[in-house]
Motif scaffolding. Sequence first.
Motif, PDB file in Angstrom:
ATOM      1  N   MET A   1      35.887  47.782 -15.997  1.00  0.00           N
ATOM      2  CA  MET A   1      36.032  47.752 -14.559  1.00  0.00           C
ATOM      3  C   MET A   1      36.936  48.920 -14.143  1.00  0.00           C
ATOM      4  SD  MET A   1      37.539  44.714 -12.098  1.00  0.00           S
ATOM      5  CE  MET A   1      36.042  43.828 -11.803  1.00  0.00           C
ATOM      6  N   THR A   2      36.500  49.658 -13.157  1.00  0.00           N
ATOM      7  CA  THR A   2      37.301  50.780 -12.668  1.00  0.00           C
ATOM      8  C   THR A   2      38.305  50.284 -11.615  1.00  0.00           C
ATOM      9  OG1 THR A   2      35.836  51.311 -10.833  1.00  0.00           O
ATOM     10  CG2 THR A   2      35.327  52.331 -12.976  1.00  0.00           C
ATOM     11  N   SER A   3      39.254  51.126 -11.287  1.00  0.00           N
ATOM     12  CA  SER A   3      40.229  50.751 -10.251  1.00  0.00           C
ATOM     13  C   SER A   3      39.531  50.576  -8.907  1.00  0.00           C
ATOM     14  CB  SER A   3      41.345  51.781 -10.156  1.00  0.00           C
ATOM     15  OG  SER A   3      40.833  53.062  -9.919  1.00  0.00           O
ATOM     16  N   ALA A   4      38.496  51.372  -8.645  1.00  0.00           N
ATOM     17  CA  ALA A   4      37.729  51.213  -7.398  1.00  0.00           C
ATOM     18  C   ALA A   4      37.037  49.855  -7.359  1.00  0.00           C
ATOM     19  CB  ALA A   4      36.715  52.336  -7.258  1.00  0.00           C
ATOM     20  N   ASP A   5      36.481  49.415  -8.491  1.00  0.00           N
ATOM     21  CA  ASP A   5      35.848  48.098  -8.569  1.00  0.00           C
ATOM     22  C   ASP A   5      36.867  46.991  -8.314  1.00  0.00           C
ATOM     23  OD1 ASP A   5      33.368  49.209  -9.235  1.00  0.00           O
ATOM     24  OD2 ASP A   5      33.744  49.021 -11.396  1.00  0.00           O
ATOM     25  N   LEU A   6      38.031  47.149  -8.885  1.00  0.00           N
ATOM     26  CA  LEU A   6      39.086  46.163  -8.723  1.00  0.00           C
ATOM     27  C   LEU A   6      39.509  46.046  -7.253  1.00  0.00           C
ATOM     28  CD1 LEU A   6      41.086  44.232 -10.105  1.00  0.00           C
ATOM     29  CD2 LEU A   6      42.641  46.161 -10.310  1.00  0.00           C
ATOM     30  N   LEU A   7      39.707  47.181  -6.598  1.00  0.00           N
ATOM     31  CA  LEU A   7      40.093  47.169  -5.192  1.00  0.00           C
ATOM     32  C   LEU A   7      38.990  46.595  -4.311  1.00  0.00           C
ATOM     33  CD1 LEU A   7      41.918  50.588  -4.924  1.00  0.00           C
ATOM     34  CD2 LEU A   7      42.945  48.323  -4.749  1.00  0.00           C
ATOM     35  N   THR A   8      37.760  46.955  -4.586  1.00  0.00           N
ATOM     36  CA  THR A   8      36.633  46.418  -3.819  1.00  0.00           C
ATOM     37  C   THR A   8      36.576  44.904  -3.928  1.00  0.00           C
ATOM     38  OG1 THR A   8      35.369  48.448  -4.142  1.00  0.00           O
ATOM     39  CG2 THR A   8      34.128  46.487  -3.548  1.00  0.00           C
ATOM     40  N   ASP A   9      36.752  44.388  -5.121  1.00  0.00           N
ATOM     41  CA  ASP A   9      36.749  42.938  -5.337  1.00  0.00           C
ATOM     42  C   ASP A   9      37.924  42.273  -4.623  1.00  0.00           C
ATOM     43  OD1 ASP A   9      35.821  40.468  -6.764  1.00  0.00           O
ATOM     44  OD2 ASP A   9      37.832  40.657  -7.652  1.00  0.00           O
ATOM     45  N   ALA A  10      39.092  42.870  -4.715  1.00  0.00           N
ATOM     46  CA  ALA A  10      40.280  42.289  -4.088  1.00  0.00           C
ATOM     47  C   ALA A  10      40.132  42.220  -2.569  1.00  0.00           C
ATOM     48  CB  ALA A  10      41.520  43.101  -4.459  1.00  0.00           C
ATOM     49  N   PHE A  11      39.653  43.294  -1.957  1.00  0.00           N
ATOM     50  CA  PHE A  11      39.496  43.289  -0.503  1.00  0.00           C
ATOM     51  C   PHE A  11      38.406  42.321  -0.060  1.00  0.00           C
ATOM     52  CE2 PHE A  11      41.832  47.374  -0.690  1.00  0.00           C
ATOM     53  CZ  PHE A  11      42.834  47.034   0.206  1.00  0.00           C
ATOM     54  N   ALA A  12      37.367  42.143  -0.853  1.00  0.00           N
ATOM     55  CA  ALA A  12      36.331  41.166  -0.519  1.00  0.00           C
ATOM     56  C   ALA A  12      36.907  39.750  -0.546  1.00  0.00           C
ATOM     57  CB  ALA A  12      35.159  41.282  -1.488  1.00  0.00           C
ATOM     58  N   ARG A  13      37.756  39.466  -1.506  1.00  0.00           N
ATOM     59  CA  ARG A  13      38.382  38.141  -1.585  1.00  0.00           C
ATOM     60  C   ARG A  13      39.315  37.896  -0.405  1.00  0.00           C
ATOM     61  NH1 ARG A  13      38.563  35.996  -7.251  1.00  0.00           N
ATOM     62  NH2 ARG A  13      37.224  37.390  -8.434  1.00  0.00           N
ATOM     63  N   ILE A  14      40.070  38.925  -0.017  1.00  0.00           N
ATOM     64  CA  ILE A  14      40.963  38.794   1.140  1.00  0.00           C
ATOM     65  C   ILE A  14      40.146  38.505   2.392  1.00  0.00           C
ATOM     66  CG2 ILE A  14      42.528  40.080   2.665  1.00  0.00           C
ATOM     67  CD1 ILE A  14      43.485  41.548   0.087  1.00  0.00           C
ATOM     68  N   ARG A  15      39.070  39.234   2.572  1.00  0.00           N
ATOM     69  CA  ARG A  15      38.219  39.042   3.752  1.00  0.00           C
ATOM     70  C   ARG A  15      37.690  37.614   3.819  1.00  0.00           C
ATOM     71  NH1 ARG A  15      33.104  42.806   5.528  1.00  0.00           N
ATOM     72  NH2 ARG A  15      32.898  41.910   7.580  1.00  0.00           N
ATOM     73  N   GLU A  16      37.216  37.087   2.697  1.00  0.00           N
ATOM     74  CA  GLU A  16      36.716  35.709   2.653  1.00  0.00           C
ATOM     75  C   GLU A  16      37.815  34.724   3.014  1.00  0.00           C
ATOM     76  OE1 GLU A  16      35.139  35.121  -1.268  1.00  0.00           O
ATOM     77  OE2 GLU A  16      33.687  36.744  -1.038  1.00  0.00           O
ATOM     78  N   SER A  17      39.000  34.947   2.497  1.00  0.00           N
ATOM     79  CA  SER A  17      40.126  34.052   2.748  1.00  0.00           C
ATOM     80  C   SER A  17      40.530  34.063   4.217  1.00  0.00           C
ATOM     81  CB  SER A  17      41.314  34.455   1.874  1.00  0.00           C
ATOM     82  OG  SER A  17      42.424  33.647   2.146  1.00  0.00           O
TER      83      SER A  17
END
Length: 46
Positions: free
Chosen positions: A1-17
Amino acid sequence: MTSADLLTDAFARIRESVRGTVEGLTPDQLAFRIRRRTPSRGWCGT
């Protein structure tokens, strides 16, 4: 997993929350500010 993938996943989780947190609130509740200089709930959810 790249750092870009990690950030994309994190921001998607924040948005859902955030969406789940503000869902069902009235416009007045979304516009409410705890203090004058703090962002409203609606601003945080957009």
